[in-house]
Design an enzyme around this catalytic site. Structure first.
Site, short mmCIF file in Angstrom:
data_model
loop_
_atom_site.label_atom_id
_atom_site.label_comp_id
_atom_site.label_asym_id
_atom_site.label_seq_id
_atom_site.Cartn_x
_atom_site.Cartn_y
_atom_site.Cartn_z
N HIS A 140 0.84 -1.09 0.00
CA HIS A 140 0.03 0.06 0.02
C HIS A 140 0.83 1.12 0.03
O HIS A 140 0.46 2.35 0.50
CB HIS A 140 -0.94 0.20 1.21
CG HIS A 140 -1.67 -1.16 1.52
ND1 HIS A 140 -2.70 -1.39 0.92
CD2 HIS A 140 -1.10 -2.51 2.26
CE1 HIS A 140 -3.30 -2.78 1.33
NE2 HIS A 140 -2.25 -3.30 2.13
N SER A 261 14.81 22.33 -15.16
CA SER A 261 13.57 23.05 -15.45
C SER A 261 13.95 24.37 -16.20
O SER A 261 15.21 25.00 -15.88
CB SER A 261 12.84 23.29 -14.20
OG SER A 261 11.99 24.34 -14.23
N LYS A 267 16.24 22.32 -10.35
CA LYS A 267 15.56 21.11 -10.47
C LYS A 267 16.22 20.01 -11.39
O LYS A 267 16.83 20.24 -12.26
CB LYS A 267 14.03 21.20 -11.14
CG LYS A 267 13.28 21.99 -10.07
CD LYS A 267 11.77 21.61 -10.22
CE LYS A 267 11.36 20.26 -10.09
NZ LYS A 267 10.05 20.05 -10.17
N GLU A 274 9.43 9.12 -16.84
CA GLU A 274 8.02 9.66 -16.75
C GLU A 274 7.53 9.08 -18.32
O GLU A 274 6.63 8.75 -18.46
CB GLU A 274 7.97 11.01 -16.68
CG GLU A 274 8.20 11.49 -15.33
CD GLU A 274 8.33 13.09 -14.99
OE1 GLU A 274 7.29 13.50 -14.72
OE2 GLU A 274 9.34 13.70 -15.12
#
Ligand code: ARG
Length: 442
Positions: A140, A261, A267, A274
């Site tokens: 979980h 970024s 970043k 992704e």
């Protein structure tokens, strides 16, 4: 009509398979005295020339000629004249396209197999390096029990092993040659289908001409295997994304697999992971699209089936790319051992070890041990301390039989080392499985 009818824009990538199929067919026609040796010789040379022209980028594809088959045949006529018109004896574009497409899918499956193996090798290398690197195991996505990073890597090696098996199965079932089925009913010419079968690396000729020209199971099966593999890659990618977050910091990927970024200079985004996660969408989509194209088709060929190619090309090429990039990321990643180990000990992750100790040492039924452990966890929660920080006196207030031997099972290291059941996370198991996989993948 031309816009909806022509497939050359996408089926031109079948050129090598189309030429190989035509060469095999012409050679067989000559052997069977259906065409002359002179015609065959001219056809072979002409097809070789066309292959060279296409590969050199000199070939002019024409939408008016509809598809790769008509483009090649028309050019052949320009090169060798009348003999070109004999190539299509005892053949139809229906068995031709089925053959070409199968050959393409077969090549793609072979590349995918190899790429799966490469990814497995990369994961096994990480498992080897991290056989005893501690990390939290989750259910979980809540900390459950400590495991090793090596064990976690080998979980994906197992999944990919099944993927590899599915790809091999699909390839084996696919490998029947449709050529010689002609339009739908077979032909009156005395073909030697075994000869073309052998020349094109198939195991046997297809046994039913209607089935042969209208079957796209091989593409669907490839997409099914691809979908499951993509799902596995997506889960792995998702874990990378989570593990790279500031809240986890379990792994670092170098600049090779991350991006900055355009506004936030600090970043480092896991874009490659992704995108692998996202590619899954188009791969599943291709499977659903082709299933839907096929579902209402009467036997045998219908032009609907031309809609098979773009989906399959895109899906299998996307999967290949995803496999290559994932392999790169697995090789690239560095493990933040301290963060992983610290997280492994959080949230009373060794509570099950207490319950197991109560069963083993005090001979308590597991359900009772579970209850006692729950009380100890509640006590530690109240005192805001780890289980190992509870005093013996506190523990004995909950269960008088507890001795200080219980502290030996509370460390994350000991917890993990004790999980020696077959398939368990103990470093000794991980090392043994690493060894077995290395042998299997060699
Ligand atoms: N371009 C067609 C396809 O991809 C080739 C087969 C055409 N057959 C026909 N009977 N019109 O399916």
């Amino acid at each position: 009509m031309q816009h909806i009818n022509a497939s050359i824009d996408f089926d031109k990538c079948l050129y090598a398979q189309d030429i190989a199929g035509s060469k095999a067919h012409a050679a067989m026609l000559a052997q069977q005295n259906i065409i002359t040796n002179a015609d065959n010789t001219a056809i072979q040379a002409g097809l070789d020339q066309i292959l060279t022209e296409i590969e050199a980028g000199e070939f002019v594809f024409s939408a008016a000629l509809e598809d790769i088959h008509m483009n090649v045949e028309t050019r052949l006529k320009e090169i060798v004249g009348e003999a070109a018109g004999r190539l299509h004896t005892a053949r139809s574009r229906n068995d031709q396209v089925a053959t070409d497409f199968k050959l393409w899918v077969r090549d793609a499956l072979d590349r995918i197999s190899e790429r799966i193996t490469n990814l497995q090798k990369a994961l096994v290398a990480q498992a080897d390096a991290h056989a005893d690197t501690l990390m939290p195991g989750f259910t979980h996505l809540q900390t459950a029990q400590p495991v090793t990073f090596g064990h976690h890597c080998l979980a994906y090696v197992e999944m990919l092993g099944r993927d590899h098996g599915r790809v091999s199965d699909a390839r084996a079932r696919l490998n029947e040659c449709p050529l010689g089925s002609a339009a739908l009913a077979g032909t009156s010419f005395p073909l030697d289908r075994d000869m073309t079968t052998k020349a094109l690396g198939f195991d046997r000729p297809t046994a039913n001409s209607l089935d042969a020209v209208s079957d796209r199971d091989f593409a669907l099966e490839a997409l099914a295997a691809a979908s499951i593999t993509a799902m596995h890659l997506s889960r792995m990618a998702e874990e990378f994304v989570v593990w790279m977050s500031a809240q986890f910091k379990f792994i670092t990927l170098s600049d090779s697999f991350t991006t900055g970024s355009s506004i936030m200079p600090q970043k480092r985004n896991p874009d490659a992971a992704e995108l692998i996660r996202a590619k899954t969408g188009r791969i599943y989509g291709a499977q659903m699209a082709l299933l839907t194209v096929m579902k209402g088709l009467p036997l045998a060929y219908s032009k609907d089936m031309q809609e098979d190619k773009e989906q399959v090309f895109d899906a299998l090429q996307s999967l290949e790319l995803a496999l290559v990039v994932m392999t790169g990321m697995v090789n690239d990643l560095t493990v933040n051992k301290d963060a992983m180990q610290a997280a492994a000990g959080q949230d009373f992750s060794t509570a099950t070890d207490i319950a197991d100790w109560l069963v083993r040492v005090l001979n308590m039924p597991f359900r009772d041990a579970h209850h006692v452990t729950g009380t100890l966890v509640a006590l530690a929660e109240k005192k805001d301390c780890a289980l190992a920080e509870l005093s013996l006196a506190d523990m004995q207030k909950v269960e008088s039989g507890i001795t200080d031997d219980i502290y030996t099972v509370l460390s994350v290291e000991n917890s993990v080392a004790s999980r020696t059941s077959y398939g368990g996370t103990a470093p000794s198991n991980v090392k043994a499985h690493v060894k077995a996989w290395k042998k299997k993948l060699a």
